[in-house]
Design an enzyme around this catalytic site. Structure first.
Site, PDB file in Angstrom:
ATOM      1  N   HIS A  39     -36.593 -13.921  -6.764  1.00  0.00           N
ATOM      2  CA  HIS A  39     -37.722 -14.624  -7.763  1.00  0.00           C
ATOM      3  C   HIS A  39     -38.065 -13.653  -8.683  1.00  0.00           C
ATOM      4  O   HIS A  39     -38.613 -14.014  -9.821  1.00  0.00           O
ATOM      5  CB  HIS A  39     -38.585 -15.321  -6.734  1.00  0.00           C
ATOM      6  CG  HIS A  39     -39.221 -16.282  -7.312  1.00  0.00           C
ATOM      7  ND1 HIS A  39     -38.655 -17.525  -7.638  1.00  0.00           N
ATOM      8  CD2 HIS A  39     -40.447 -16.567  -7.615  1.00  0.00           C
ATOM      9  CE1 HIS A  39     -39.485 -18.101  -7.991  1.00  0.00           C
ATOM     10  NE2 HIS A  39     -40.761 -17.891  -7.966  1.00  0.00           N
ATOM     11  N   SER A  55     -40.660 -20.534 -12.653  1.00  0.00           N
ATOM     12  CA  SER A  55     -40.770 -21.120 -11.270  1.00  0.00           C
ATOM     13  C   SER A  55     -41.253 -22.614 -11.257  1.00  0.00           C
ATOM     14  O   SER A  55     -40.579 -23.408 -11.980  1.00  0.00           O
ATOM     15  CB  SER A  55     -41.679 -20.410 -10.251  1.00  0.00           C
ATOM     16  OG  SER A  55     -41.638 -20.593  -9.059  1.00  0.00           O
ATOM     17  N   ASP A 114     -32.944 -15.328  -4.936  1.00  0.00           N
ATOM     18  CA  ASP A 114     -34.267 -15.862  -4.862  1.00  0.00           C
ATOM     19  C   ASP A 114     -34.213 -17.094  -3.802  1.00  0.00           C
ATOM     20  O   ASP A 114     -33.479 -17.783  -3.692  1.00  0.00           O
ATOM     21  CB  ASP A 114     -34.313 -16.564  -6.235  1.00  0.00           C
ATOM     22  CG  ASP A 114     -35.601 -17.161  -6.479  1.00  0.00           C
ATOM     23  OD1 ASP A 114     -36.391 -17.246  -5.249  1.00  0.00           O
ATOM     24  OD2 ASP A 114     -36.038 -17.353  -7.602  1.00  0.00           O
TER      25      ASP A 114
END
Length: 703
Positions: A675, A554, A640
């Site tokens: 995600h 991320s 995501d």
């Protein structure tokens, strides 16, 4: 793109240049076409993805599969090994709440948790949510939250079935086990009950996928008629729901990364509009707790950085007049001691804080203000507070682990100071902490700061420079990566790796200033800190350049993209999971879910030319150049909503087009997840095994 071509050479994304001019600078994007125009619909239904985009992503997956295919035996071995360290029929420690104690457990072979309760005192078990049953037949399934009513008669629960963080809410009758007709779709999954269990509060997302509207639902009514309770007007603020530990107030919390505002819902009288605690002031954050009779007053207890309290302090305010003008210090600010969270009980206040890079728990007796800390001896460890359900109690629960010590759950008597070990994480295949070493090093940065680095390795690992290192980093939003226990990472450590965590600026490991020194104009400190940590591991004689594998996800994936551009010579491989690498383009697009709330973290390049130039100078996609890159493995999730799939896809396409040197560049997109990757606990191991296989191969080791 024919599969036969993919099997013999990596995919090459077609160049379809688009141009735009921002602040007088022309930006060219050869791969903007990888962003689906209907991305909102794709999050809900991946089947509507544009055919050309799908073909490219599937070609990348096929190429990745082909690269890993010769390692299939090692992959299976790693999965079996990691699974062998998981107690498959594990059970959490029950948390008492009146007539019941609530807990979760897994069945042997089960992918998803079962949520259960035991009736007290006889211990009869009731399974009120069966994750394996609810997930049956679904490509993706993830529980959001569950909350029972105060009378234990009903349960609200939420689940995401696409990975897009759009949760459906259902209400279950705990007497019959059946769900009521009240189905509330496309929510954040947040749940809050009124005191009498007749009203449920929840949050919906707006057209840009941002959590912005709080609704109240009367049980048994049509959700189409639910009443809007609060709507956040600022697109840069996200909304969440919480509850004070006293259960008196529901909390509507609004904020971005530097400012917050809280509104109170009286759960005993849910009809009136929510009441503001203190109006938002840019740069001021606060979290709210409650005590019904603190020094004889119905009071709020707030954790805040107001009035220059950089590392936060605790203040009180009367419920009747909670504005900032009435805030009074309870635990004053102390520079270098950062208060992370607090929980108020009937007779005590428990707070989690960090000083000198290590967490601790401090207990305060509300009657006289006396304090004591719960002490721990290891050099690096992770610590958490678990308040449970009870308010009128002297018991607080905490969790403890280190990189060598499996997770422990303790009950602590805040009055007598006695502690009782309730559970120690079992490792069925065996684990002896004495076989491993945990250390904390401090790497010198160029500006004189020192970067904490947590290490884990086997006692018999040679420390002569020959050992490979997996160096993990994050460095954003004030998030600290704990030096906790992981059964999976032992698979690398047992094969000779040193596992290291670089606690770089952008986190709060050394207080709030450590975070402030890694954001906005100082963002590049995050990248240079990570490089400094890697260089210090080499200078200390623990490893060599090329024996380092970097990993981050991320915002940590953005770190991976930056260090790949800055010091490709230092690393033998880089793993970037759902990496935020197309920073400039994303921050220039205020229609994306996370963009406006992210501006306080990175800067607003739309309005601010300096922020534009600053981000442009480090944005990984924008700085890919003709140089020899290390091997790179990027992972993405099609649905995501946080880091959209096209960011890593564009990054890999640019690396293929510009990079030299011939090291493998791989992209794997999970076409059924978002995600967090695969949701099942064993399915997730398969993704971890790929990462470890990549790391092992990059340093010449076999699985």
């Amino acid at each position: 793109m024919p599969a036969a071509v993919v099997a013999t050479e990596p995919p090459r994304a077609p160049r379809r240049p688009t141009e735009r001019t921002v602040h007088g600078i022309t930006l060219t994007d050869d791969f903007a076409w990888l962003r689906a125009d209907n991305w909102r619909e794709v999050m809900r239904d991946p089947g509507v993805l544009d055919g050309d985009i799908r073909a490219y992503l599937e070609a990348e997956n096929a190429w990745s599969d082909a690269w890993f295919a010769p390692l299939a035996e090692g992959r299976a071995k790693l999965v079996q090994e990691m699974r062998g360290r998981i107690k498959e029929d594990d059970t959490s420690v029950p948390a008492p709440d009146g007539a019941f104690a609530y807990y979760s457990r897994h069945r042997e072979g089960g992918q998803h948790p079962l949520f259960c309760r035991k009736r007290l005192p006889d211990g009869t078990e009731e399974i009120f949510l069966d994750g394996d049953l609810e997930a049956a037949g679904k490509a993706y399934f993830h529980f959001g939250h569950w909350r029972h009513t105060a009378d234990h008669a009903r349960l609200a629960w939420s689940a995401d079935t696409a990975g897009a963080e759009l949760y459906g809410i259902r209400i279950r009758d705990l007497g019959t086990g059946a769900d009521l007709p009240d189905l509330i779709e496309e929510t954040t999954g947040d749940l809050l009950w009124s005191a009498d269990g007749t009203v449920l509060y929840y949050i919906r997302r707006d057209a840009e996928h941002r959590p912005s509207k709080v609704f109240r639902h009367v049980v048994g009514s049509d959700p189409a008629g639910d009443v809007l309770v609060y709507e956040e007007p600022d697109k840069g603020f996200f909304v969440s729901l919480g509850e004070t530990h006293s259960r008196r107030f529901g909390l509507i919390s609004c904020g971005d990364h530097e400012t917050s505002e809280v509104h109170l819902i009286d759960l005993a009288a849910p009809e009136p509009a929510p009441r503001l605690v203190a109006a938002r002031t840019i740069g001021v954050r606060y979290d709210v707790e409650h005590h019904p009779a603190l020094d004889g007053e119905d009071a709020l207890v707030l954790l805040t950085n107001a009035d220059g309290a950089e590392d936060f302090k605790l203040v009180t305010a009367p419920v009747a007049a909670p504005g900032r003008e009435n805030w009074r210090d309870l635990v004053p600010h102390h520079a270098g001691r950062m208060i992370l969270s607090h929980t108020v009980f009937a007779r005590h206040l428990a707070r989690l804080e960090r000083e000198a890079g290590l967490p601790r728990i401090v207990i305060r007796a509300l009657a006289d203000g006396s304090e004591h800390a719960i002490a721990f001896a290891e050099e690096a460890y992770a610590l958490g507070l678990d308040p449970g359900f009870a308010f009128d109690t002297d018991q607080v629960r905490f969790t403890y682990a280190s990189m060598t010590t499996p997770a422990e759950v303790w009950d602590y008597d805040m009055a007598s100071r006695a502690r009782v070990l309730l559970k120690r994480q079992e490792v069925p295949s065996g684990h002896d902490p004495d076989d491993y070493v945990t250390r904390r090093l401090y790497a010198p940065a160029a500006d004189g700061e020192t970067v904490p680095v947590s290490l884990l390795y086997r006692k018999d690992t040679p420390l002569d420079g020959s050992a490979p290192v997996l160096l993990y980093g994050y460095g954003a939003y004030g998030i600290t990566i704990p030096a906790g226990f992981s059964t999976s990472r032992l698979s690398l450590v047992d094969r000779g790796f040193i596992y290291a965590i670089a606690h770089v600026r952008g986190g709060t490991d050394k207080g709030w200033r450590w975070y402030a020194d890694g954001k906005l104009a100082k963002k590049t400190n995050t990248f240079s800190d990570f490089i400094a940590a890697a260089e210090h591991l080499v200078a200390s004689g623990l490893t060599r350049p090329g024996r380092l594998v970097a990993q981050g996800g991320s915002a940590g994936g953005m770190l991976m993209g930056a260090i790949a551009n800055m010091r490709p010579d230092l690393f033998g491989g880089i793993v970037a999971e759902v990496p935020f690498v197309d920073v400039l383009t994303t921050m220039l697009d205020d229609t994306l879910p996370l963009t406006p709330p992210e501006w306080p973290e990175w800067g607003n390049p739309i309005a601010d030319p300096e922020a534009f130039e600053r981000i442009r100078a480090y944005s990984p996609v924008d700085n890919v150049c003709a140089q020899a890159y290390p091997a790179i493995f990027a992972l993405a999730g099609l649905t995501d909503p946080r880091v959209t799939y096209w960011e890593p896809a564009k990054w890999i396409a640019r690396l293929r087009a510009a990079g030299t040197g011939g090291a493998p560049v791989l992209l794997r997109t999970n076409m059924d997840a978002g995600h967090g990757g695969a949701a099942g606990r064993f399915d997730r191991l398969d993704e971890v095994a790929l990462v470890y296989l990549f790391a092992l191969r990059m340093v010449g080791l076999a699985a």
